[in-house]
Enzyme design. Structure first.
Site, PDB file in Angstrom:
ATOM      1  N   SER A 128     -53.164  33.042 -52.709  1.00 36.88           N
ATOM      2  CA  SER A 128     -54.215  34.056 -52.674  1.00 36.88           C
ATOM      3  C   SER A 128     -55.503  33.473 -52.101  1.00 36.88           C
ATOM      4  CB  SER A 128     -54.483  34.565 -54.093  1.00 36.88           C
ATOM      5  OG  SER A 128     -55.664  35.338 -54.138  1.00 36.88           O
ATOM      6  N   TYR A 153     -56.443  33.733 -62.584  1.00 33.46           N
ATOM      7  CA  TYR A 153     -55.504  34.147 -61.539  1.00 33.46           C
ATOM      8  C   TYR A 153     -55.549  33.157 -60.379  1.00 33.46           C
ATOM      9  CZ  TYR A 153     -53.651  36.753 -57.569  1.00 33.46           C
ATOM     10  OH  TYR A 153     -52.950  37.135 -56.456  1.00 33.46           O
TER      11      TYR A 153
END
Length: 339
Positions: A128, A153
């Site tokens: 990501s 995350y």
């Protein structure tokens, strides 16, 4: 090379689109998804319905179910694995951190162990752009350090990259990490801004605009993501023979390991994004301006030079083209045409 590819997160946004492309290219797709209720499961099942094919097999399994995952590897024997399953969302990771550890770390370990022990030639996995965290040097380059994530995350995605490198080094497993930059498009996730904005505007509800609208995002259309992934299945990461341990390059290695940015390399302001959506819908949004949320960043901008060099592909869909495609899908889906 076999024509069998295992895709995790197959009922998810990107996993669905990648699987559809692979099926169209003649591959057999082995799909794994837990169908969790992080968002509307009906949307996930609707995506799966679009994948029905003699060349598609689906397993409803969570990545953290190690024995079941191992059984799938033993039975199906894929040559390539594309790991797109994860507990998604920066903000939700603040509320429910355990879900991220289980899915994104324990689950990732089960997948990479399956690759190690069952003859998988290449693992392509979702990272990501959030791994860039506190970095402010733009555009974000995979050759720069990413040691300061700002959300759990992001930390789990950074850990995936580190685990992948270890397996590439120890076992020669070819691994390719993909740092996605704000992916949007048809069949997108309801928890993401474009879906929420469209739903609110169409239903005459206000939209929440964070950081008072002062945000820039490298919005990336899903078809460009799919093309990037497909081309990376047609190549393999190789060791960088000029890698220098005294000046280590985070994006490459002496091992068969690569990390790429997957982005449109053209940041767009949040307000321009919203105004384009308003134009496509034909209605102006009522806006509630709010401060920046915890774990968020003000700007993202992808350096995709490596992707262009290695795949001969440059993501190029404009937000006008991409948002128009999304709105067309959204209307049809909510009218029941695509369910």
């Amino acid at each position: 090379m076999t024509n069998k590819i295992l895709v995790t997160g197959v009922a998810g946004f990107i996993g669905f689109h990648v699987s559809k492309r692979l099926l169209n290219e003649g591959y057999t797709v082995i799909g794994i998804d837990s169908i969790n209720d992080y968002y509307d499961v009906n949307l996930k099942y609707a995506r799966l319905a679009q994948l029905e094919s003699p060349n598609f097999r689906f397993y409803k399994v969570a990545l953290e179910e190690k024995t079941l995952i191992n059984n799938i590897f033993e039975k199906e024997k894929p040559t390539i694995v594309i790991n797109l399953a994860a507990q998604a969302g920066v903000r939700y990771s603040i509320e429910n951190p355990d879900a991220y550890i289980q899915s994104n770390i324990v689950g990732f370990m089960n997948i990479i162990e399956g690759c190690r022990y069952h003859g998988v030639e290449q693992l392509i996995y979702a990272s990501s752009s959030s791994v860039y965290g506190a970095n402010q040097k733009m555009p974000f380059s995979p050759h720069e350090s990413t040691e300061h994530p700002l959300s759990l995350y992001a930390a789990t995605k950074k850990s995936n990259e580190m685990i992948a490198h270890t397996y590439s080094h120890l076992f020669g497993l070819k691994t390719t990490g993909l740092r996605f930059f704000t992916v949007y498009g048809p069949w997108g996730r309801p928890d993401m801004a474009l879906f929420q904005f469209a739903d609110a505007i169409i239903n005459d509800k206000p939209i929440k605009v964070f950081n008072n609208g002062d945000m820039l995002r490298d919005f990336t259309f899903v078809d460009d993501v799919v093309e990037s992934i497909y081309r990376l299945t047609q190549t393999e990461p190789s060791p960088n023979e000029s890698w220098d341990a005294l000046q280590p390059d985070p994006a490459t290695s002496k091992a068969p390991y690569r990390v790429y940015n997957i982005g449109n390399h053209s940041p767009v302001s949040l307000m321009d994004y919203i105004s384009t959506l308003e134009k496509m819908i034909g209605k102006e949004a009522e806006k509630i301006f709010l401060p920046m949320q915890a774990g968020d960043v003000q700007k993202t901008h992808a350096d995709v030079d490596d992707l262009i060099r290695d795949t001969d592909f440059k993501p190029n869909t404009t937000i006008e083209q991409g948002i128009a495609a999304f709105v067309s899908w959204y209307i049809k889906y909510n009218e029941g045409v695509l369910k």
